[in-house]
Design an enzyme around this catalytic site. Structure first.
Site, PDB file in Angstrom:
ATOM      1  CE  LYS A  72      -4.048  -9.049  -5.648  1.00 29.34           C
ATOM      2  NZ  LYS A  72      -4.637  -8.161  -4.611  1.00 29.34           N
ATOM      3  CB  SER A 148      -5.869 -10.435  -1.689  1.00 28.97           C
ATOM      4  OG  SER A 148      -5.864  -9.197  -2.371  1.00 28.97           O
ATOM      5  CB  SER A 172      -5.206  -6.531  -0.818  1.00 27.35           C
ATOM      6  OG  SER A 172      -6.166  -7.399  -0.274  1.00 27.35           O
TER       7      SER A 172
HETATM    8  N1  GLN Z   1      -8.940  -8.562   3.480  1.00 25.55           N
HETATM    9  C1  GLN Z   1      -9.888  -7.753   2.803  1.00 25.55           C
HETATM   10  C2  GLN Z   1     -10.943  -8.610   2.132  1.00 25.55           C
HETATM   11  O1  GLN Z   1     -10.829  -9.791   2.176  1.00 25.55           O
HETATM   12  C3  GLN Z   1      -9.197  -6.838   1.813  1.00 25.55           C
HETATM   13  C4  GLN Z   1      -8.907  -7.457   0.522  1.00 25.55           C
HETATM   14  C5  GLN Z   1      -8.306  -6.516  -0.481  1.00 25.55           C
HETATM   15  O2  GLN Z   1      -7.857  -5.425  -0.159  1.00 25.55           O
HETATM   16  N2  GLN Z   1      -8.337  -6.926  -1.729  1.00 25.55           N
HETATM   17  O3  GLN Z   1     -11.873  -8.114   1.573  1.00 25.55           O
END
Ligand code: GLN
Length: 467
Positions: A72, A148, A172
């Site tokens: 990532k 994400s 995410s």
């Molecule tokens: N969807 C969540 C956010 O936008 C989790 C994101 C993540 O785990 N990086 O904060």
């Protein structure tokens, strides 16, 4: 040979038996990316020469020797760009060092294969917040891959790489794994080093594997887990053999269903798929027990105070001087900061910084931030109490399958959809998403275990995969 479709476990066996070489694997994966990634959008950058060179030098006697793993784009890989999906860092930053996990992967013989797309600074759950590229769901191309870590999920689901690393702050890893039909594991807070992960919310972030099988998740976790002196929040405890209990099954295990995770808002297809998996685990001898996590309904609100608060502090380093995009010809130092951040950050990141700055500001700190920390403790205690009655918890990962690209009009809709994953981060627990046999859209089952019990997590996950 279509080596790019094989799992890590299969590739390892083939390598040891001399059926093919690490170079054959790398070439097969690179060819798949070249053919299809213009449409899928899984990768942000990829250094084919470096990958081929690493494959030529691979030591296949190592646990992950010669096996390609996507990374990532918020994890540092020496000499490569690390954009976090943001204009702030695009063409502005080349990693001068390896992250803790990158070092461990290399030590295990793995090949770091390309940088995967993501929501900007990991804020989002669709990968639509990437400022650099659109990623589609390889299983259902009109749909989001989730986020994400959507690029990592897409890269694995599209058979570009057998495994990738993601990061999980509020879901995410698990949510994109669920949406793309792959396995995604968020380790316990402290199990894996965060050194070299660009911080979003430091008390919640954790790096973990995204793979096509449960056994593969165990292999990658084995390589990246363990204390790192450069991350004081990584725990100095022994790393167990995560593959040892994989075949043990669930006979006699007590598996809990938190009633708050099965509310009326659950999509019928998700409910049916999860129920079927639960029935199969019961058939294999697990005892299914109803439990309650009474503070669940406060989790999303709590997270959207704590995570932005930490983010507003972590992202202050992107000021156009130490890091990131620098506005041209500023009138003075203040306008340099203001314009650099105005031009470099996208709308969701700005929203979080504003929210986080607000809840930390004097006069509001106690009302929001301190209160959220107290509720966080209540949420953690809910889990402690549930784990007095059961060995593991089962739930959906997300209330619905992947939505359509462009289908979200209000960010709150996406925030609310994190309801099943966020409590796990607030409590620092390990959890996994395992794909269920559904069509046309993938749906994952979430399994949650007590802190540092990833071996048990993988044992239950393997039973789900087998059935
Ligand atoms: N969807 C969540 C956010 O936008 C989790 C994101 C993540 O785990 N990086 O904060």
């Amino acid at each position: 040979m279509s080596l790019h479709t094989q799992t890590l476990t299969e590739l390892r066996a083939g390598l040891t038996q001399g059926e093919f070489s690490a170079l054959d694997i790398a070439e097969s994966c690179l060819a798949a990316v070249a053919q299809q990634d213009t449409s899928f959008g899984a990768f942000l950058s990829l250094d084919a020469e470096a990958i081929l060179a690493a494959a030529r030098d691979a030591d296949i006697t190592q646990p992950l020797g010669g096996l390609p793993i996507g990374i990532k784009d918020n994890i540092n890989v020496l000499g490569q760009p690390c954009t976090c999906g943001s204009k702030m860092l695009e063409n502005k930053y080349i990693s001068p060092y390896d992250a803790g996990v990158t070092k461990k992967l290399r030590a295990a013989g793995a090949i770091c294969f390309g940088r995967t797309n993501m929501d900007e600074f990991a804020m989002g759950s669709s990968t639509e917040n990437s400022a650099l590229r659109r990623t589609i769901n390889p299983v259902a191309p009109d749909h989001i891959p989730g986020g994400s870590s959507g690029g990592s999920a897409a890269a694995v689901a599209a058979n570009f790489v057998p495994a990738a690393l993601g990061s999980d702050t509020g879901g995410s890893i698990r949510q994109p794994a669920s949406h793309c039909g792959i396995v995604g594991l968020k380790p316990s807070y402290g199990r894996v080093s965060r050194y070299g992960l660009v911080a979003f919310a430091s008390s919640l972030d954790q790096i973990g594997p995204m793979t096509r099988s449960v056994a593969d998740a165990a292999l990658v976790l084995q390589a990246i887990a363990g204390h790192d002196p450069q991350d004081s929040t990584s725990l100095p405890v022994a790393v167990p053999d995560f593959s040892a209990n994989l075949q043990k099954g669930v006979k006699g295990l007590r598996l809990g269903l938190p009633k708050e995770y099965f509310s009326d808002g659950l999509d019928p297809a998700v409910r049916a798929a999860v129920q079927k998996a639960i029935d199969q685990l019961a058939n294999q001898g697990a005892e299914i027990i109803d439990v309650s996590l009474p503070h669940t309904s406060y989790a999303v609100a709590t997270y959207y105070i704590i995570a932005p608060a930490e983010a507003s502090s972590n992202l202050s380093r992107f000021d156009g001087i130490r890091y990131g995009h620098r506005a041209s010809a500023p009138a003075d130092i203040l306008s340099l900061y203001e314009r650099s951040r105005e031009e470099g950050f996208g709308p969701e990141v700005k929203r979080r910084i504003i929210l986080g700055t607000y809840v930390l500001s004097s006069g509001y700190y106690d009302a929001y931030y301190t209160k959220a920390q107290k509720v966080r403790t209540l949420i953690r205690r809910d889990f402690d109490q549930a784990f007095e009655k059961v060995d593991a918890l089962l739930s959906p990962v997300a209330p619905t399958p992947a939505r359509l690209i462009g289908g979200c009009t209000n960010p709150l809709e996406d925030y609310m959809a994190d309801v099943c994953t966020i409590p796990v981060n607030l409590a620092g627990l390990p959890a996994i998403s395992v794909p269920l046999p559904t069509s046309p859209l993938p749906i994952g089952l979430q399994i949650i275990t007590p802190h540092m019990q990833e071996a048990l997590l993988l044992q239950v996950a393997q039973a789900v995969e087998r059935s």
